[in-house]
Design a protein around this motif. Structure first.
Motif, PDB file in Angstrom:
ATOM      1  N   GLN A 293       0.718  -1.203  -0.052  1.00 52.59           N
ATOM      2  CA  GLN A 293       0.457  -0.056   0.181  1.00 52.59           C
ATOM      3  C   GLN A 293       1.219   0.915   0.065  1.00 52.59           C
ATOM      4  O   GLN A 293       1.528   1.712   1.023  1.00 52.59           O
ATOM      5  CB  GLN A 293      -0.991   0.244   1.501  1.00 52.59           C
TER       6      GLN A 293
ATOM      7  N   ASP B 214      13.062  11.819   6.968  1.00 52.36           N
ATOM      8  CA  ASP B 214      11.955  10.940   5.784  1.00 52.36           C
ATOM      9  C   ASP B 214      10.725  11.431   5.494  1.00 52.36           C
ATOM     10  O   ASP B 214      10.094  11.668   6.886  1.00 52.36           O
ATOM     11  CB  ASP B 214      12.390   9.680   6.054  1.00 52.36           C
ATOM     12  N   ASP B 215      10.109  10.555   4.423  1.00 50.50           N
ATOM     13  CA  ASP B 215       8.531  10.928   4.969  1.00 50.50           C
ATOM     14  C   ASP B 215       8.098   9.748   5.539  1.00 50.50           C
ATOM     15  O   ASP B 215       6.865   9.737   5.774  1.00 50.50           O
ATOM     16  CB  ASP B 215       8.296  11.076   2.652  1.00 50.50           C
ATOM     17  N   LEU B 216       8.829   8.624   5.803  1.00 51.19           N
ATOM     18  CA  LEU B 216       7.703   7.388   5.278  1.00 51.19           C
ATOM     19  C   LEU B 216       8.857   6.450   6.479  1.00 51.19           C
ATOM     20  O   LEU B 216       9.681   6.453   5.988  1.00 51.19           O
ATOM     21  CB  LEU B 216       6.730   6.762   4.956  1.00 51.19           C
ATOM     22  N   LEU B 217       8.812   6.175   7.271  1.00 51.83           N
ATOM     23  CA  LEU B 217       8.869   5.234   8.937  1.00 51.83           C
ATOM     24  C   LEU B 217       8.433   3.756   8.178  1.00 51.83           C
ATOM     25  O   LEU B 217       6.949   3.616   8.518  1.00 51.83           O
ATOM     26  CB  LEU B 217       8.257   5.493  10.125  1.00 51.83           C
ATOM     27  N   ALA B 218       8.397   2.617   8.120  1.00 52.26           N
ATOM     28  CA  ALA B 218       7.945   1.752   7.445  1.00 52.26           C
ATOM     29  C   ALA B 218       8.618   0.614   8.372  1.00 52.26           C
ATOM     30  O   ALA B 218       8.455   0.385   9.555  1.00 52.26           O
ATOM     31  CB  ALA B 218       8.032   1.352   5.982  1.00 52.26           C
ATOM     32  N   THR B 219       9.443  -0.044   7.823  1.00 56.87           N
ATOM     33  CA  THR B 219      10.245  -1.281   8.314  1.00 56.87           C
ATOM     34  C   THR B 219      11.831  -0.566   9.416  1.00 56.87           C
ATOM     35  O   THR B 219      11.910  -0.906  10.378  1.00 56.87           O
ATOM     36  CB  THR B 219      11.143  -1.763   7.992  1.00 56.87           C
TER      37      THR B 219
ATOM     38  N   GLY C 233      14.996   0.010   8.693  1.00 61.53           N
ATOM     39  CA  GLY C 233      15.864  -0.242   7.690  1.00 61.53           C
ATOM     40  C   GLY C 233      17.004   1.230   7.034  1.00 61.53           C
ATOM     41  O   GLY C 233      17.775   0.981   7.351  1.00 61.53           O
ATOM     42  N   THR C 234      16.222   1.750   6.254  1.00 63.67           N
ATOM     43  CA  THR C 234      16.446   3.114   5.594  1.00 63.67           C
ATOM     44  C   THR C 234      17.172   4.456   7.344  1.00 63.67           C
ATOM     45  O   THR C 234      17.859   4.553   6.736  1.00 63.67           O
ATOM     46  CB  THR C 234      15.765   3.090   4.788  1.00 63.67           C
TER      47      THR C 234
ATOM     48  N   LEU D 227       3.757   3.596   9.864  1.00 60.47           N
ATOM     49  CA  LEU D 227       3.476   2.439   9.620  1.00 60.47           C
ATOM     50  C   LEU D 227       3.796   1.565  11.036  1.00 60.47           C
ATOM     51  O   LEU D 227       4.346   0.689  10.589  1.00 60.47           O
ATOM     52  CB  LEU D 227       3.788   1.346   8.163  1.00 60.47           C
TER      53      LEU D 227
HETATM   54  P1  AMP Z   1      12.144   1.791   6.341  1.00 61.42           P
HETATM   55  O1  AMP Z   1      13.128   1.898   5.630  1.00 61.42           O
HETATM   56  O2  AMP Z   1      11.465  -0.061   5.444  1.00 61.42           O
HETATM   57  O3  AMP Z   1      11.396   2.260   6.903  1.00 61.42           O
HETATM   58  O4  AMP Z   1      11.321   2.278   4.006  1.00 61.42           O
HETATM   59  C1  AMP Z   1      10.871   3.577   4.482  1.00 61.42           C
HETATM   60  C2  AMP Z   1      11.293   4.037   2.574  1.00 61.42           C
HETATM   61  O5  AMP Z   1      10.911   3.108   1.686  1.00 61.42           O
HETATM   62  C3  AMP Z   1      11.223   5.089   3.208  1.00 61.42           C
HETATM   63  O6  AMP Z   1      12.742   6.010   1.974  1.00 61.42           O
HETATM   64  C4  AMP Z   1       9.788   5.555   2.019  1.00 61.42           C
HETATM   65  O7  AMP Z   1       9.698   6.554   1.243  1.00 61.42           O
HETATM   66  C5  AMP Z   1      10.168   3.939   1.665  1.00 61.42           C
HETATM   67  N1  AMP Z   1       8.301   3.627   1.397  1.00 61.42           N
HETATM   68  C6  AMP Z   1       8.335   2.053   2.267  1.00 61.42           C
HETATM   69  N2  AMP Z   1       6.984   1.862   2.306  1.00 61.42           N
HETATM   70  C7  AMP Z   1       6.674   2.472   1.505  1.00 61.42           C
HETATM   71  C8  AMP Z   1       5.043   3.083   1.430  1.00 61.42           C
HETATM   72  N3  AMP Z   1       3.995   1.655   1.734  1.00 61.42           N
HETATM   73  N4  AMP Z   1       4.730   3.463   0.876  1.00 61.42           N
HETATM   74  C9  AMP Z   1       5.276   5.049   0.850  1.00 61.42           C
HETATM   75  N5  AMP Z   1       7.104   5.113   0.693  1.00 61.42           N
HETATM   76  C10 AMP Z   1       7.431   3.808   1.337  1.00 61.42           C
END
Ligand code: AMP
Length: 173
Positions: A19, A118-123, A125-126, A150
């Protein structure tokens, strides 16, 4: 304004099951963009922040505006191979394989207190890899800030004790 209303969800991008949270629609709403930057400006202006470290590429948009507002240096953490000078690199795990982020060796000075953005925190890792880069340069990550979180992906855990600030959460991954 409820920021969730100006963030577009694109299902199955860039691959099935994801998503994608699209902030380009937020950027088309000047009041929403201003709300994001003003919130962070108020949050950080009295906290002796020395620099913003913004993450490639959507983090540049928010980090750039905030660095301008605060009047502090803007350091760019970029995907591998984009920075022309001497760099440090950190790799991190993806679902399949690894990815690498880099920063210029002179982008952060020892002792500087920085916000990673950053714009978004998912896992996580970045942002965790970027935090390692900042620390290798002698900087201190005071906080990591994201427009979107997320929570099911547990990015805060990956950031392991670094304070995290986010503006809107979606309970989907
Ligand atoms: P992570 O390292 O898993 O926290 O992923 C974060 C990076 O991946 C950020 O630079 C986001 O822009 C991008 N990203 C990861 N998942 C999504 C998502 N569902 N929607 C938009 N961008 C995402």
């Amino acid at each position: 304004m409820d920021l969730a209303h100006v963030i577009r969800n694109i299902p199955d991008f860039p691959k099935p099951g994801i998503q994608f949270k699209d902030i380009t629609t937020l950027l088309l709403e000047p009041n929403a963009f201003r709300q994001v930057i003003d919130t962070w400006y108020e949050r950080y202006r009295a906290r002796a922040i020395d620099a913003i470290v913004a993450i490639d590429a959507r983090g540049f948009v928010f980090g750039g505006a905030l660095a301008y507002a605060l009047g502090v240096p803007l350091a760019l953490a970029r995907k591998k191979g984009k920075l022309p000078g001497e760099t440090l690199a950190e790799s991190f795990e993806l679902e399949y394989g690894t990815d690498t982020v880099e920063i210029h060796a002179d982008a952060v000075q020892p002792g500087q207190r920085v916000v990673v953005m950053d714009d978004l925190l998912a896992t996580g890792g970045t942002a965790a890899a970027v935090t390692r880069l900042v620390r290798r340069l002698g900087g201190e990550v005071v906080e990591a800030a994201f427009v979107i979180e997320l929570p099911p992906l547990q990015g805060r855990k990956a950031l392991d004790g670094i304070p995290v600030h986010t503006l809107v959460s979606f309970m989907v991954d």
